[in-house]
Design a protein around this motif. Structure first.
Motif, PDB file in Angstrom:
ATOM      1  N   ASN A  10       0.902  -1.210  -0.029  1.00 45.28           N
ATOM      2  CA  ASN A  10       0.017   0.022   0.032  1.00 45.28           C
ATOM      3  C   ASN A  10       0.876   1.203  -0.037  1.00 45.28           C
ATOM      4  N   TYR A  11       1.932   1.283  -0.395  1.00 47.54           N
ATOM      5  CA  TYR A  11       2.741   2.487  -0.851  1.00 47.54           C
ATOM      6  C   TYR A  11       2.171   3.880  -1.120  1.00 47.54           C
ATOM      7  N   GLY A  12       1.240   3.661  -2.366  1.00 43.20           N
ATOM      8  CA  GLY A  12       0.530   4.695  -2.647  1.00 43.20           C
ATOM      9  C   GLY A  12      -0.280   5.357  -1.890  1.00 43.20           C
ATOM     10  N   ASP A  13      -0.678   4.957  -0.558  1.00 43.80           N
ATOM     11  CA  ASP A  13      -1.221   5.607   0.439  1.00 43.80           C
ATOM     12  C   ASP A  13      -0.490   6.745   1.052  1.00 43.80           C
ATOM     13  N   PHE A  14       0.964   6.511   0.602  1.00 44.15           N
ATOM     14  CA  PHE A  14       1.945   7.598   1.326  1.00 44.15           C
ATOM     15  C   PHE A  14       2.356   8.802   0.402  1.00 44.15           C
ATOM     16  N   VAL A  15       2.178   8.412  -0.839  1.00 44.00           N
ATOM     17  CA  VAL A  15       2.499   9.303  -2.032  1.00 44.00           C
ATOM     18  C   VAL A  15       1.601  10.731  -1.787  1.00 44.00           C
ATOM     19  N   GLU A  16       2.131  11.590  -1.671  1.00 42.83           N
ATOM     20  CA  GLU A  16       1.516  12.893  -1.453  1.00 42.83           C
ATOM     21  C   GLU A  16       0.921  13.541  -2.692  1.00 42.83           C
ATOM     22  N   GLY A  17      -0.186  14.257  -2.805  1.00 38.65           N
ATOM     23  CA  GLY A  17      -0.461  15.054  -4.056  1.00 38.65           C
ATOM     24  C   GLY A  17      -1.091  14.159  -5.144  1.00 38.65           C
ATOM     25  N   VAL A  18      -1.437  13.104  -4.947  1.00 42.58           N
ATOM     26  CA  VAL A  18      -1.893  11.985  -5.953  1.00 42.58           C
ATOM     27  C   VAL A  18      -3.147  12.963  -6.792  1.00 42.58           C
ATOM     28  N   GLY A  19      -2.919  13.119  -7.915  1.00 40.32           N
ATOM     29  CA  GLY A  19      -3.649  13.807  -8.961  1.00 40.32           C
ATOM     30  C   GLY A  19      -3.488  15.505  -9.066  1.00 40.32           C
ATOM     31  N   THR A  20      -2.720  15.775  -8.394  1.00 41.56           N
ATOM     32  CA  THR A  20      -2.528  17.145  -8.257  1.00 41.56           C
ATOM     33  C   THR A  20      -1.252  17.811  -8.356  1.00 41.56           C
ATOM     34  N   GLU A  66      -0.150   9.917 -10.803  1.00 46.55           N
ATOM     35  CA  GLU A  66      -1.086   9.143 -10.799  1.00 46.55           C
ATOM     36  C   GLU A  66      -1.392   8.085  -9.713  1.00 46.55           C
ATOM     37  N   ASP A  67      -2.511   7.510  -9.730  1.00 51.32           N
ATOM     38  CA  ASP A  67      -2.842   6.647  -8.415  1.00 51.32           C
ATOM     39  C   ASP A  67      -2.140   5.188  -8.854  1.00 51.32           C
ATOM     40  N   LEU A  68      -1.039   4.805  -8.792  1.00 50.63           N
ATOM     41  CA  LEU A  68      -0.720   3.710  -9.208  1.00 50.63           C
ATOM     42  C   LEU A  68      -0.536   2.682  -8.167  1.00 50.63           C
ATOM     43  N   ASN A  69      -0.825   1.347  -8.454  1.00 51.54           N
ATOM     44  CA  ASN A  69      -0.870   0.093  -7.451  1.00 51.54           C
ATOM     45  C   ASN A  69       0.815  -0.225  -7.611  1.00 51.54           C
ATOM     46  N   TRP A  70       1.127  -0.366  -6.455  1.00 48.13           N
ATOM     47  CA  TRP A  70       2.698  -0.866  -6.367  1.00 48.13           C
ATOM     48  C   TRP A  70       2.912  -2.316  -5.669  1.00 48.13           C
TER      49      TRP A  70
END
Length: 324
Positions: A10-20, A66-70
């Protein structure tokens, strides 16, 4: 740890600013304006061969987070490297000598800006050729040694001259690559997956004895190698092609061609961006971010309290949390 390769996380939960969060190469690296445009030579939204480039060679949109799966790509020592499940839907267009000069920095900076996590102190970058070369087969050997590649009478790692004076035009970053000889000086600074700053323009080497082209291109068919299936799924996730942040140079009897590696279908090859006779080419490919996390910074949860194993799908990823 080997059993975790390919598992979702679930690394994507910690990526700031998804989509912005957007990337722009000639400013701070960050823009929140999807319509941001720049006339700067290295502006990625209009990036190509430099100032005055025609519209057909420009990117049509700014690359955004982008909201990528990891998925887990490698565990080594106290570090875990993740890779996005698929390349980005955004495609980056590279063109000509400036594409060769700056591809590695463009790709790495884009991934760093859009896919790092300050929460986990994890910095993203683009996938590079060494990531692929270092994969081991079932016998524990590297899947491919570039130095074994031969094309006709030319062999990876050897050097060759260019006879015609009009064909000795070299992108300026090349003179700093290890083993390259331009105007009598041998480069020793940069590996093929390294870039320390922006480079611009090209240089014409003065005579045939002052220029030596080091052959660093190679090509192989991924499907023909003895590769664990979990790695084949990670490297070749779909029909989408993507850039690899590594340069290479090929050669024929008359000139050199300066290229950037890519994964295309089941092939690892490269796209020719600039011929030393001053021909420029362009293409667009997706971007493939990877990120390495210090395991001492996080806690891993591999299963739920009911015993359900996590990581088997994108909807039930292994859970990571920052250590307090």
């Amino acid at each position: 740890p080997v059993d975790l390769i390919g598992k979702y996380i679930n690394y994507g939960d910690f990526v700031e600013g998804v989509g912005t969060t957007y990337y722009n190469a000639d400013a701070t690296g960050i823009s929140n304006d999807p319509n941001y445009t720049t006339d700067g030579k290295y502006g990625i939204n209009h990036y190509s061969s430099g100032d005055g480039v025609s519209a057909s060679y420009k990117n049509s949109a700014a690359p955004k987070t982008e909201d990528l799966n990891w998925r887990i790509f490698k565990i080594e020592g106290n570090e875990m490297t993740l890779i996005s499940e698929n390349p980005t839907t955004y495609t980056l267009r590279l063109y000509g000598y400036e594409g060769y000069n700056n591809a590695v920095k463009l790709l790495n900076d884009l991934c760093k800006t859009c896919y790092s996590s300050t929460i986990l102190d994890a910095e993203a970058r683009s996938i590079k050729k060494e990531d692929i070369e270092n994969i081991r087969n079932e016998d524990g050997k590297k899947i491919y040694e570039p130095t074994s590649y031969e094309s006709g009478s030319y062999k990876n790692g050897n050097t060759y001259p260019i006879e015609s004076s009009s064909y000795r035009n070299i992108p300026n970053i090349y003179q700093y690559e290890k083993g390259a000889v331009v105007n009598g000086t041998t480069g020793s600074k940069l590996g093929l997956s390294e870039q320390d700053k922006w480079y611009s323009g090209y240089t014409q080497s003065s005579n045939v004895t002052s220029l030596s082209i080091k052959y660093t291109y190679y090509y192989f068919d991924w499907s023909s190698l003895k590769i664990p299936s979990r790695y084949q799924e990670l490297i070749v996730p779909s029909s989408v092609s993507y850039w690899v942040a590594s340069r290479c140079v090929g050669y024929n009897s008359s000139d050199a061609y300066f290229s950037v590696y890519r994964v295309y279908s089941v092939y690892v090859n490269a796209y020719y961006l600039f011929y030393s006779r001053i021909y420029g080419w362009d293409t667009s490919d997706s971007v493939r971010p990877v990120v390495t996390i210090d395991l001492s910074n996080i806690d891993l949860k591999l299963q739920k309290d009911d015993g359900t194993v996590l990581g088997e799908s994108a909807t039930s990823p292994i859970e990571i949390t920052k250590k307090s």
